[in-house]
Design an enzyme around this catalytic site. Structure first.
Site, PDB file in Angstrom:
ATOM      1  N   LYS A  81       0.854  -1.183   0.000  1.00  0.00           N
ATOM      2  CA  LYS A  81       0.000   0.000   0.000  1.00  0.00           C
ATOM      3  C   LYS A  81       0.890   1.232   0.000  1.00  0.00           C
ATOM      4  O   LYS A  81       1.728   1.406   0.888  1.00  0.00           O
ATOM      5  CB  LYS A  81      -0.903  -0.004   1.235  1.00  0.00           C
ATOM      6  CG  LYS A  81      -1.709   1.286   1.364  1.00  0.00           C
ATOM      7  CD  LYS A  81      -2.763   1.186   2.429  1.00  0.00           C
ATOM      8  CE  LYS A  81      -3.478   2.515   2.594  1.00  0.00           C
ATOM      9  NZ  LYS A  81      -4.551   2.434   3.589  1.00  0.00           N
ATOM     10  N   LYS A 119      -2.254  -1.370  -3.836  1.00  0.00           N
ATOM     11  CA  LYS A 119      -3.132  -0.217  -3.749  1.00  0.00           C
ATOM     12  C   LYS A 119      -2.316   1.049  -3.850  1.00  0.00           C
ATOM     13  O   LYS A 119      -1.279   1.121  -3.206  1.00  0.00           O
ATOM     14  CB  LYS A 119      -3.852  -0.278  -2.399  1.00  0.00           C
ATOM     15  CG  LYS A 119      -4.739   0.889  -2.084  1.00  0.00           C
ATOM     16  CD  LYS A 119      -5.323   0.717  -0.704  1.00  0.00           C
ATOM     17  CE  LYS A 119      -6.164   1.932  -0.373  1.00  0.00           C
ATOM     18  NZ  LYS A 119      -6.595   1.930   0.981  1.00  0.00           N
TER      19      LYS A 119
HETATM   20  C1  PBG Z   1      -6.835   3.784   5.783  1.00  0.00           C
HETATM   21  C2  PBG Z   1      -7.385   3.503   4.440  1.00  0.00           C
HETATM   22  C3  PBG Z   1      -7.318   4.377   3.374  1.00  0.00           C
HETATM   23  C4  PBG Z   1      -7.968   3.778   2.309  1.00  0.00           C
HETATM   24  C5  PBG Z   1      -8.425   2.533   2.738  1.00  0.00           C
HETATM   25  N1  PBG Z   1      -8.052   2.378   4.074  1.00  0.00           N
HETATM   26  C6  PBG Z   1      -6.764   5.745   3.286  1.00  0.00           C
HETATM   27  C7  PBG Z   1      -5.455   6.031   3.875  1.00  0.00           C
HETATM   28  O1  PBG Z   1      -4.572   5.173   3.962  1.00  0.00           O
HETATM   29  O2  PBG Z   1      -5.291   7.174   4.285  1.00  0.00           O
HETATM   30  C8  PBG Z   1      -8.121   4.432   0.982  1.00  0.00           C
HETATM   31  C9  PBG Z   1      -9.147   3.917   0.070  1.00  0.00           C
HETATM   32  C10 PBG Z   1      -9.499   4.852  -1.019  1.00  0.00           C
HETATM   33  O3  PBG Z   1      -8.905   5.919  -1.225  1.00  0.00           O
HETATM   34  O4  PBG Z   1     -10.440   4.505  -1.744  1.00  0.00           O
HETATM   35  N2  PBG Z   1      -6.529   2.731   6.595  1.00  0.00           N
END
Ligand code: PBG
Length: 329
Positions: free
Chosen positions: A196, A254
């Site tokens: 991620k 992601k």
């Molecule tokens: C946070 C989380 C995020 C997303 C999913 N879980 C955002 C972040 O890491 O700040 C993002 C998903 C999206 O943008 O659609 N645990």
């Protein structure tokens, strides 16, 4: 050699093209992310995500019935936590009767066969908008991992099929898996957000959950000390292999479109299913361009989802899943 070989012969009609098509997307491929809020009869549109909503539990019930009728068989739950329940310890995250735990039960009551995945991370519960405990300007890894394991267990007890830790702490998969095994939850799956990235494409999601890092002294303004540097490719394999060793059943890359090289790298090297999350900013970009009449919405949606699968995704979490299944059916 030309003219013995003319590549265009295989493109002469839709029947021909469909015969030789290498990648197809089906409802089986999709995970529908769902945002849940407290209250009754609430369906709130997210400003930066046109036509995407936060649902209260009563309307969540209807939404999952509709998803099921469209052939969508897994949902990924996120909750918007009221401000007064946020702190720096993940207290509410462990509440067995918290919004997430009730949402899991609601989905299972509404459509028992629906596969329920839950977000495991502290940011929606954090007064500071971080995925972990903050102390002296840092995100504390091991204490956070221990809380995440407890949080996951609480979701499993509520009936979650798959836990989806999205936090990027080190070792959290091992902690979570060990606790699940100790407590007898041998069948609970873990889908790890293993690669991620610290991406600017999460903005609309943070609007949806009101979960952005707060701007205050000694609070990191971004998530770069735990999420990955977008410049790194080799590191994604390292992260992912570690999560597999620690007990992940499914791994994830992601965001989606900007990271398809990573998806293909992993696909060539690992043998467990890979999920891709097409994130909120990717959704917002398509919606905005389509609103201006600058892109063909439906065509771009299908092209991107197909590209994600072609790169090597076994499954895709996307805010377009309803649109997509209607378009392909
Ligand atoms: C946070 C989380 C995020 C997303 C999913 N879980 C955002 C972040 O890491 O700040 C993002 C998903 C999206 O943008 O659609 N645990």
């Amino acid at each position: 050699m030309y003219p013995l070989r003319r590549n265009r012969r295989l493109r002469t009609s839709e029947a021909m093209r469909s015969l030789v098509r290498e990648t197809t997307i089906t409802p089986n491929d999709f995970i529908a992310p769902l945002f849940v809020v407290e209250g009754k009869n609430k369906k709130e549109e997210i400003v930066s995500m046109p036509n995407y909503f936060r649902f209260s539990l009563d309307l969540l019930e209807k939404e999952v019935k509709e998803l099921w009728s469209l052939g969508i068989k897994s949902v990924l739950l996120f909750v918007k936590v009221p401000d007064n329940l946020k702190d720096n310890a993940g207290t509410e995250a462990l509440n067995n009767n918290g919004l997430m735990q009730r949402a899991v039960r609601t989905v299972k009551n509404s459509v028992p066969e629906m596969l329920v995945m839950t977000d495991v991370a502290l940011d929606p519960y954090s007064a500071y908008g971080h995925d972990g405990i903050v102390s002296e300007g840092k995100i504390i890894n091991d204490d956070t991992a221990a809380i995440l394991a407890e949080m996951g267990l609480s979701h499993a007890k509520a009936g979650a099929d798959i836990l989806a830790p999205s936090d990027m702490m080190d070792g959290r998969i091992f902690e979570m898996r060990s606790l699940l095994e100790d407590e007898g939850f041998h069948e609970t799956g873990i889908m790890s957000y293993s690669a991620k990235y610290a991406s600017a494409f999460y903005g609309p999601f943070r609007d949806a959950l009101d979960s952005a890092p707060v701007d205050a002294e000694n609070i990191p303004k971004d998530k770069r000390t735990y999420q990955m540097d977008p410049a790194n490719r080799e590191e994604a394999l390292k992260e992912t292999l570690m999560d597999i060793e620690e007990g992940a059943d499914i791994v994830m890359v992601k965001p989606g479109l900007c990271y398809l090289d990573i998806v293909r790298d992993l696909k060539n090297k690992i043998n467990i299913p890979i999920a891709v999350y097409q994130v909120s900013g990717e959704y917002a970009m398509i919606k905005a361009a389509a609103e201006k009449g600058w892109l063909d919405h439906d065509a771009v949606v299908l092209e991107q989802l197909t590209a994600i699968k072609r790169a090597g995704a076994s499954m895709i979490a996307s805010y377009f899943v309803k649109d997509a299944v209607k378009l392909i059916s």
